[in-house]
Design a protein around this motif. Structure first.
Motif, PDB file in Angstrom:
ATOM      1  N   ASP A  14       6.198   3.601   5.739  1.00 35.09           N
ATOM      2  CA  ASP A  14       5.488   2.456   5.181  1.00 35.09           C
ATOM      3  C   ASP A  14       5.150   1.469   6.284  1.00 35.09           C
ATOM      4  N   GLY A  15       4.026   0.786   6.129  1.00 32.72           N
ATOM      5  CA  GLY A  15       3.658  -0.278   7.039  1.00 32.72           C
ATOM      6  C   GLY A  15       3.347  -1.540   6.272  1.00 32.72           C
ATOM      7  N   ALA A  16       3.557  -2.685   6.919  1.00 32.20           N
ATOM      8  CA  ALA A  16       3.355  -3.958   6.239  1.00 32.20           C
ATOM      9  C   ALA A  16       1.881  -4.257   6.026  1.00 32.20           C
ATOM     10  N   ILE A  18      -0.591  -2.403   5.134  1.00 28.28           N
ATOM     11  CA  ILE A  18      -1.275  -1.769   4.004  1.00 28.28           C
ATOM     12  C   ILE A  18      -0.449  -1.984   2.738  1.00 28.28           C
ATOM     13  N   PRO A  19      -0.989  -2.674   1.769  1.00 28.33           N
ATOM     14  CA  PRO A  19      -0.243  -2.908   0.523  1.00 28.33           C
ATOM     15  C   PRO A  19      -0.231  -1.651  -0.335  1.00 28.33           C
ATOM     16  N   ALA A  45       3.433   3.297  -1.374  1.00 24.56           N
ATOM     17  CA  ALA A  45       3.649   2.089  -0.590  1.00 24.56           C
ATOM     18  C   ALA A  45       2.471   1.777   0.334  1.00 24.56           C
ATOM     19  N   ASP A  46       1.847   2.839   0.838  1.00 23.11           N
ATOM     20  CA  ASP A  46       0.671   2.648   1.681  1.00 23.11           C
ATOM     21  C   ASP A  46      -0.500   3.462   1.168  1.00 23.11           C
ATOM     22  N   ASP A 109       5.750  -3.152  -1.568  1.00 21.34           N
ATOM     23  CA  ASP A 109       6.289  -2.182  -0.612  1.00 21.34           C
ATOM     24  C   ASP A 109       7.548  -2.724   0.060  1.00 21.34           C
TER      25      ASP A 109
END
Ligand SMILES: [Ca+2]
Ligand SMILES: [Ca+2]
Ligand SMILES: [Ca+2]
Length: 278
Positions: A14-16, A18-19, A45-46, A109
């Protein structure tokens, strides 16, 4: 070497930035008087295969905008997000009956980044249903006597202010001189006018009594002397009594001393021309 255009085949972390994807298929499945059943599709999450971390579901009694989101009541107990694409099912409880609500849900996420959009659904909860009462006791009062066990008492419960009988029964008194609402009488809690009668007495009505479970209802005292049960005390009653003069006739021996005489007449005289309720 790297190949441009290759699609990752593994779950991406997961990355912050991309919502989670937007939840736009929130659906009302079933509405009760205090709850609503909802479904929607889980999102990643992404946007990839990793599930979102949580759901952020908000509810209001007005048609809200995105800008109001943080001020809305957050619904607790939402499920942990499943794999993207599966159908989530969740019931919101503790709602008020007969009330319109607006509700929406967004994915969150692992960084707390939230879906950017949603579909809002609205619904109105069902009205509160009637509440059947149980263990309702009536305590009748008769002029001039302590009510014995086994006395036959008739009770009619009218919807307050109407001539519509919601329940009626004839019961015999217990050792406390009381009668119980039969279990076969299905009566809902509410306001009733209660008419009580028994042989030899004028009828009396208790108005606008709020009947609920486990109530002990003190009924008004019935005036004695209506020997022929036409709901008025007059010469017709006296003619019956005079025909039994000096006898032990149980119906006209009002004070139950074993003889029909001037003491019994005094009850008629006291209530002369009195009429009962109906
Ligand atoms: Ca993310
Ligand atoms: Ca009469
Ligand atoms: Ca007597």
């Amino acid at each position: 070497m790297s190949g441009a255009g290759l699609v990752p085949r593994f779950a991406r972390a997961d990355g912050a930035a991309i919502p989670p994807a937007n939840i736009v298929d929130l659906t009302v499945v079933n509405v009760g008087s205090s709850s609503v059943q909802l479904t929607w599709s889980a999102v990643g999450a992404d946007g990839y295969v990793e599930p979102a971390t949580a759901y952020d579901m908000r509810i209001a009694q007005y048609n809200f905008t995105m800008g109001a989101w943080s001020s809305l009541t957050r619904v607790t107990g939402t499920p942990t997000p499943g794999q993207p694409g599966i159908q989530e099912s969740f019931a919101v409880t503790g709602l008020n009956p007969g009330t319109m609500y607006y509700i929406a849900v967004r994915g969150v996420d692992s960084f707390g980044t939230i879906s950017v959009a949603y579909n809002m659904v609205s619904f109105t909860t069902a009205s509160a249903g009637p509440t059947p009462v149980s263990n309702v006791i009536f305590s009748p009062q008769l002029e001039g006597m302590q009510i014995p066990a086994g006395k036959s008492i008739s009770v009619v419960l009218y919807n307050a202010g109407t001539a519509t009988a919601a329940a009626s029964f004839t019961g015999t008194t217990d050792t406390s001189g009381r009668v119980a609402l039969p279990q076969t009488a299905s009566l809902n809690a509410g306001l009733y006018d209660i008419l009580v009668s028994t042989q030899g007495y004028l009828k009396k009505k208790l108005f606008e009594y709020n009947v609920s479970s486990n109530a002990i209802i003190e009924l008004p005292t019935l005036p004695v002397g209506d020997i022929n049960n036409d709901n008025i005390i007059n010469s017709l009653d006296w003619s019956v009594m005079s025909g039994k003069w000096f006898s032990n006739d149980a119906t006209t021996d009002i004070n139950k001393d074993g003889i029909v005489n001037s003491i019994d007449w005094s009850f008629l005289s006291k209530n002369w021309f009195m009429t009962g309720d109906n």
